[in-house]
Design an enzyme around this catalytic site. Structure first.
Site, PDB file in Angstrom:
ATOM      1  N   GLY A   6      19.482  21.746 -16.065  1.00 15.20           N
ATOM      2  CA  GLY A   6      18.967  22.222 -14.592  1.00 15.20           C
ATOM      3  C   GLY A   6      19.649  21.645 -14.127  1.00 15.20           C
ATOM      4  O   GLY A   6      19.705  22.159 -12.679  1.00 15.20           O
ATOM      5  N   GLN A   7      21.419  20.694 -13.938  1.00 17.18           N
ATOM      6  CA  GLN A   7      21.959  20.790 -13.622  1.00 17.18           C
ATOM      7  C   GLN A   7      22.802  22.309 -12.997  1.00 17.18           C
ATOM      8  O   GLN A   7      22.786  23.304 -13.755  1.00 17.18           O
ATOM      9  CB  GLN A   7      23.425  19.815 -13.571  1.00 17.18           C
ATOM     10  CG  GLN A   7      24.043  20.108 -12.886  1.00 17.18           C
ATOM     11  CD  GLN A   7      25.526  18.909 -13.720  1.00 17.18           C
ATOM     12  OE1 GLN A   7      25.519  18.480 -14.767  1.00 17.18           O
ATOM     13  NE2 GLN A   7      25.948  18.055 -12.592  1.00 17.18           N
ATOM     14  N   ASN A  55      20.304  14.697 -14.211  1.00 17.55           N
ATOM     15  CA  ASN A  55      19.816  16.722 -14.981  1.00 17.55           C
ATOM     16  C   ASN A  55      22.221  16.526 -15.167  1.00 17.55           C
ATOM     17  O   ASN A  55      23.066  16.773 -14.442  1.00 17.55           O
ATOM     18  CB  ASN A  55      20.069  17.052 -13.833  1.00 17.55           C
ATOM     19  CG  ASN A  55      18.263  17.582 -14.029  1.00 17.55           C
ATOM     20  OD1 ASN A  55      17.428  16.590 -14.661  1.00 17.55           O
ATOM     21  ND2 ASN A  55      17.918  17.984 -13.043  1.00 17.55           N
ATOM     22  N   HIS A  57      25.035  14.131  -9.124  1.00 17.57           N
ATOM     23  CA  HIS A  57      23.978  13.545  -8.416  1.00 17.57           C
ATOM     24  C   HIS A  57      22.891  13.003  -8.810  1.00 17.57           C
ATOM     25  O   HIS A  57      22.430  13.173  -9.996  1.00 17.57           O
ATOM     26  CB  HIS A  57      23.168  14.855  -7.438  1.00 17.57           C
ATOM     27  CG  HIS A  57      22.858  16.181  -7.637  1.00 17.57           C
ATOM     28  ND1 HIS A  57      23.887  16.616  -8.782  1.00 17.57           N
ATOM     29  CD2 HIS A  57      22.055  16.582  -8.227  1.00 17.57           C
ATOM     30  CE1 HIS A  57      23.595  17.820  -9.222  1.00 17.57           C
ATOM     31  NE2 HIS A  57      22.238  17.591  -8.875  1.00 17.57           N
ATOM     32  N   HIS A 102      18.702  12.221  -8.668  1.00 16.18           N
ATOM     33  CA  HIS A 102      17.574  12.778  -7.627  1.00 16.18           C
ATOM     34  C   HIS A 102      16.585  11.397  -7.622  1.00 16.18           C
ATOM     35  O   HIS A 102      16.506  10.818  -9.105  1.00 16.18           O
ATOM     36  CB  HIS A 102      16.999  13.797  -9.055  1.00 16.18           C
ATOM     37  CG  HIS A 102      17.875  15.177  -8.679  1.00 16.18           C
ATOM     38  ND1 HIS A 102      17.025  16.090  -8.170  1.00 16.18           N
ATOM     39  CD2 HIS A 102      18.380  15.437  -9.722  1.00 16.18           C
ATOM     40  CE1 HIS A 102      17.900  16.851  -8.078  1.00 16.18           C
ATOM     41  NE2 HIS A 102      19.137  16.622  -9.412  1.00 16.18           N
ATOM     42  N   ASP A 119      16.882  17.057  -0.798  1.00 18.91           N
ATOM     43  CA  ASP A 119      16.767  17.836  -1.680  1.00 18.91           C
ATOM     44  C   ASP A 119      15.758  19.318  -0.481  1.00 18.91           C
ATOM     45  O   ASP A 119      15.229  18.914  -0.295  1.00 18.91           O
ATOM     46  CB  ASP A 119      15.626  17.519  -3.169  1.00 18.91           C
ATOM     47  CG  ASP A 119      16.718  18.441  -4.077  1.00 18.91           C
ATOM     48  OD1 ASP A 119      15.726  20.338  -4.231  1.00 18.91           O
ATOM     49  OD2 ASP A 119      16.936  18.619  -4.495  1.00 18.91           O
ATOM     50  N   ILE A 120      17.346  20.101  -0.886  1.00 18.48           N
ATOM     51  CA  ILE A 120      16.117  21.311  -0.063  1.00 18.48           C
ATOM     52  C   ILE A 120      15.186  22.189  -0.785  1.00 18.48           C
ATOM     53  O   ILE A 120      14.232  22.844  -0.154  1.00 18.48           O
ATOM     54  CB  ILE A 120      16.987  22.391   0.262  1.00 18.48           C
ATOM     55  CG1 ILE A 120      17.859  23.265  -1.605  1.00 18.48           C
ATOM     56  CG2 ILE A 120      18.655  21.617   0.599  1.00 18.48           C
ATOM     57  CD1 ILE A 120      19.136  24.297  -0.972  1.00 18.48           C
TER      58      ILE A 120
END
Length: 112
Positions: free
Chosen positions: A91-92, A85, A98, A100, A29-30
């Site tokens: 919060g998507q 999410n 995806h 997390h 994740d960035i």
């Protein structure tokens, strides 16, 4: 299609890939929220977790890849969390489903 994760799958957008299978891609994740924060995505475009129910083979592939990444990252013994999410209210922000994978620190309950 203007999907960031589809572009990552195609190699059009760079990502720090952790692992890849025929059906999934896992990358860091960035904006990590834990020492280990990896996103696991199916290679087919599915907008969210609810729609993933229509693709049980993709759901199974994402789950298997998340477990494999947890082991490879060394968080399988200490504990980790897998979160989907679904929807902007949850919060998507990228509408390609995806998971997390979070670990490497204490994960309090309830989350959020």
């Amino acid at each position: 299609m203007d999907c960031l994760f589809c572009k990552i799958i195609l190699g059009e957008v760079p990502a720090q890939v952790v692992s890849e299978t025929e059906h999934t891609l896992a990358f860091r994740d960035i904006n990590p929220q834990a020492p280990v924060h990896v996103l696991v995505i199916p290679k087919i475009h599915v907008p969210n977790f609810a729609a993933l129910a229509e693709h049980p083979e993709a759901l199974a592939a994402v789950a298997a890849q998340a477990a494999a990444v947890a082991k490879a990252e060394g968080v399988d013994a200490s504990g980790y969390r897998v979160v989907f999410n679904t929807g902007s209210g949850a919060g998507q922000t990228v509408f390609h489903v995806h998971a997390h994978l979070l670990g490497g620190r204490g994960l309090n309950w309830p989350p959020g």
